[in-house]
Every structure is written in C-alpha cells, then in structure tokens.
Design an enzyme around this catalytic site. Sequence first.
Site, mmCIF file in Angstrom:
data_model
loop_
_atom_site.group_PDB
_atom_site.id
_atom_site.type_symbol
_atom_site.label_atom_id
_atom_site.label_comp_id
_atom_site.label_asym_id
_atom_site.label_seq_id
_atom_site.Cartn_x
_atom_site.Cartn_y
_atom_site.Cartn_z
ATOM 1 C CD GLU A 1 -3.049 -0.930 2.261
ATOM 2 O OE1 GLU A 1 -3.022 0.059 3.022
ATOM 3 O OE2 GLU A 1 -3.966 -1.770 2.295
ATOM 4 C CD GLU B 1 -3.502 -5.742 4.188
ATOM 5 O OE1 GLU B 1 -4.332 -4.926 4.635
ATOM 6 O OE2 GLU B 1 -2.273 -5.573 4.266
HETATM 7 C C1 FCB Z 1 -4.229 -2.165 5.620
HETATM 8 C C2 FCB Z 1 -2.830 -2.402 6.128
HETATM 9 C C3 FCB Z 1 -2.767 -3.443 7.221
HETATM 10 C C4 FCB Z 1 -3.894 -3.264 8.211
HETATM 11 C C5 FCB Z 1 -5.220 -3.227 7.505
HETATM 12 C C6 FCB Z 1 -6.408 -3.078 8.425
HETATM 13 O O1 FCB Z 1 -4.292 -0.928 5.031
HETATM 14 O O2 FCB Z 1 -2.013 -2.808 5.061
HETATM 15 O O3 FCB Z 1 -1.505 -3.373 7.825
HETATM 16 O O4 FCB Z 1 -3.674 -2.138 8.967
HETATM 17 O O5 FCB Z 1 -5.235 -2.151 6.607
#
Ligand code: FCB
Length: 474
Positions: free
Chosen positions: A205, A386
């Site tokens: 990210e 994620e």
């Molecule tokens: C993402 C991050 C991860 C965590 C999630 C909830 O943006 O990459 O580390 O904080 O959100």
Amino acid sequence: MRRRQVLTLAAVGAAVAGCTPEPPASAPAPGASAAPGGPATGLVFPPGFAWGASTSAYQIEGAAAEDGRGKSVWDTFSHLPGRTRGGDTGDVAADHYHRVYEDLDLMKDLGLKSYRFSISWSRVLPAGRGALNAKGLDFYHRLVDGLLQRGITPMATLFHWDTPQALQDKGGWEQRDCAHWFADYAQQMFYSLGDKVPAWLTLNEPKTVVALGYTTGIHAPGKKDRRAAYVAGHHLLLGHGLAVKAFRGTGRKGTIGAALNLSPVYPADGSPGAAEQARAVDLDENRRWLDPVLLGKYPDGWLAGQPADAPVHAAVKDGDAALIGERSDVLAVQYYNPMHVTAQGGRVTKHPTTQASWLEVYPDGLFDLLTRIKRDYGDIPLTITENGMPTVNDVQDDDRIAFLRDHFAAAHRAIAAGVRLQGFHVWSLLDNFEWAEGYSQRWGLIRVDPATKDRRRKASADWYRNVIARNALA
Ligand code: FCB
C-alpha cells in the site's frame, strides 16, 4: 485519531535446510479439532485456490529490541506522545517472534494454503543497509521452514511501512537513494530466502504511506507535507521497479508484484458533475498506482495535473516509468471499501460501516474492482492479500463471518466472470497492533489476549477452516 479519515500457486516446495531446527512437534494448537470433510457443494473455488491469511512484521512480531534488531520509523513514531491510541506501541505486539511455532500450528490447523507475512527491514539490516543481522534473518528462516514443513506457501512482503529509522534519518523515501537502498535490501532477501520463498511482494500500500505517513501525518513518519508526499510516492514506486529488476537478476524462480489497496470509485448520483469528479478521484486512488506498475507510465494527465512547481516533476527522471513498469508476475489486491463522490468532489457513505469508520462494507465493490482490473489492465494473475474487518465482538464474531462470506462470494463471481484470481488472504491471522488505532481494533481470526498474549480461535477461524477444507462456500 481516525485512520484514513482522508483516504479519499499453490505449489509448495520441499522444506530446505534452515538455520535453526524447529523443536519437536508440540501439543495440538489450542482449540484444535478434527478436519471437517464432505463433498464440496455451493460455491466451489478452483482447485488449488490459495486460501490464506495476512500479517505484517511490526503489527505482530514484538521483540522490538531483541537479537540486534534496529529501530524503524514505527518504533520512533509509536513512542511519541499522542500519536497512537492509548500510547500503544508494537514493542510486544502479538509476541509472534517468541510464539512462532504456536502460530505455525494454528495456521496448519486452519488449513491455510498460503501465509502472507512481512520481513522487518530493520531486523535483518539494523541500519537499513550493509551487513545482515544473522539472528534477525534466522527468525525468517525458522518461519519459512516451519511453513514449508506444514505445507503452507510462504508469501513475503518486503516493505510493510517500517522504514529503518537509520534511513529515515538520511531522508527516507523523500530521497531517491531510498529506492536503491530498498532494492539492495530486497536483493539480499532474494539471495537469503529466495530458494524457499516462491512468492514475493515488494511494497504494501504505497498509497497509504503517501496519504497517512506524508500528507496527514497520522502514520509514521508523521509528515504533513503534500510536496514531500508526491516525491516519496514516486520513490516508493521506483523502489518497487528496482526490486522487481533485482529479483529477475538473481534468477530466482517464483513470482513478484506489488500489493496495492484499491477502491472502486462511483459517482454519488447521476449528475455529470459527480461522474467527472469520480473519474478524478479514480485517477488519484487507483490509476496513479496501477498504470505505472502495470503499464509502465503515469496516467495521461496525472503528472500534468500536478502544480507546475510541484517537486514531483523534478523527481521523475527519464526512464523511471519504464523501470517502475518492470514486468510483474502478479498483482496483489487489497480491498476494503468503495468510494462515492459528489459533484463537489466530496465523499458520501452509502453502506454500513464498521468499528473502523472508513471501512464501508460493500462486497460488490470487490467484484467491480477485480473485473475492472481485468478489463483495463489485461489478464495478469491476481491474488487478494488483504480483506477483513475489525469487530468489537470477542470470539463470537458472527459479523466477521458474514463479512467474509459476502466477500468470498463476490470473489467467486469474479472468477466465474473470467478473472484470474488465484488466492484470498484474510486480514488478519491474529489480533494485532492496528497502527494509530493501537490495540483498540481487533482484526484477527485468532484472538490474542491483550495481557497474556494467549491465542484462542474465534468463531470466524472455525468457519474459515471449513471453507478451506471444502474449497467452497456452503
Ligand atoms: C491495511 C494495512 C494493514 C492493516 C489493515 C487493516 O491498510 O495494510 O496493515 O492495517 O489495513
């Protein structure tokens, strides 16, 4: 302090000799039970689908001052007064550094096919560059060997926001050199671990680093400087490209790509103004990252749209775009929320949110995002690295089960529509240090007791275990 307020394979290699042998098999993981079986019915996923879970180093490891680990910007930042909720830090986090075998057993019991973790740059290179810290590296050998022995594919992220403090002191990502320091570190990891890690991710990210680390300052390194933010953003992308190039140079087998958080952007209403604003937000949120990585160029109009005196113009040198576009094998997609944009360029929330107020729950957004990537960027393999939600419910987290079920179903629809989606990693394996929110938000499939750090499977872990065992949603 609210996070993102403004944010607008499965083949497993044989275990290779590690540095430290694992102790003999321990007692079964807490709450372990017999594997569920039965024929797959309902929404069946493709054979070999990589069901996984994600974590990151600073959020779970702890052992912040052990075995020669150097400080990262998050060590510094979390210890500054008022920067994290309740003054929480990752000093101990989920104590994963000391409980790695227990956690590996929990992963095996869940039936994970893939585990995505990150390497702490300052644990393996305390000063960010130079000589490797053997004890730090040894931890990752133990982890990776333990995964392979359990039939779980390791997926290693090289940068999950924890820039070594020593490099931050030299200017960090605002310096072009940082992209080269990163690629050198990446190359050292490919040589050290690349014979047994088949899946690599460069950056986690970069958009969040730019937005929260350099624009609003609510994440490390805590800058509020839009000009610096754009420059850091370019250097992060350059670091990605240089690391991909270094990977090819090592001749290692396996795959590499970036992990980008992407949001489908919708006009809030049917007006032409809202449609135009949504296009502009999409440029910043998505195309600014996707186009350089997958097409080797910034989107038409993005650089030109920056103020004439913006330092990013000087930062982008001839040849950079092609370097950033060095061919990736995979795109790692992180999806949490959609965005709805008004004709005035504002945002409106149209769906329920969670304890994390920025997380607007809209599973169809995942379908829209995945099919859009295929439509606009071609058939690059995708994996979700994620997706998940925090909940105030303790172990009976039925809301998380509903959330995951709906997002898995959206992923299944995308596969049925022809998207090459290879895996789905839930955020997160464990309750952990959620950055500026400290331990107040609990994102894990597995509960970590705040005081004792004891692990306990939540209802969502049991439910997920069933999905994985059947490779299907009921
Ligand atoms: C993402 C991050 C991860 C965590 C999630 C909830 O943006 O990459 O580390 O904080 O959100």
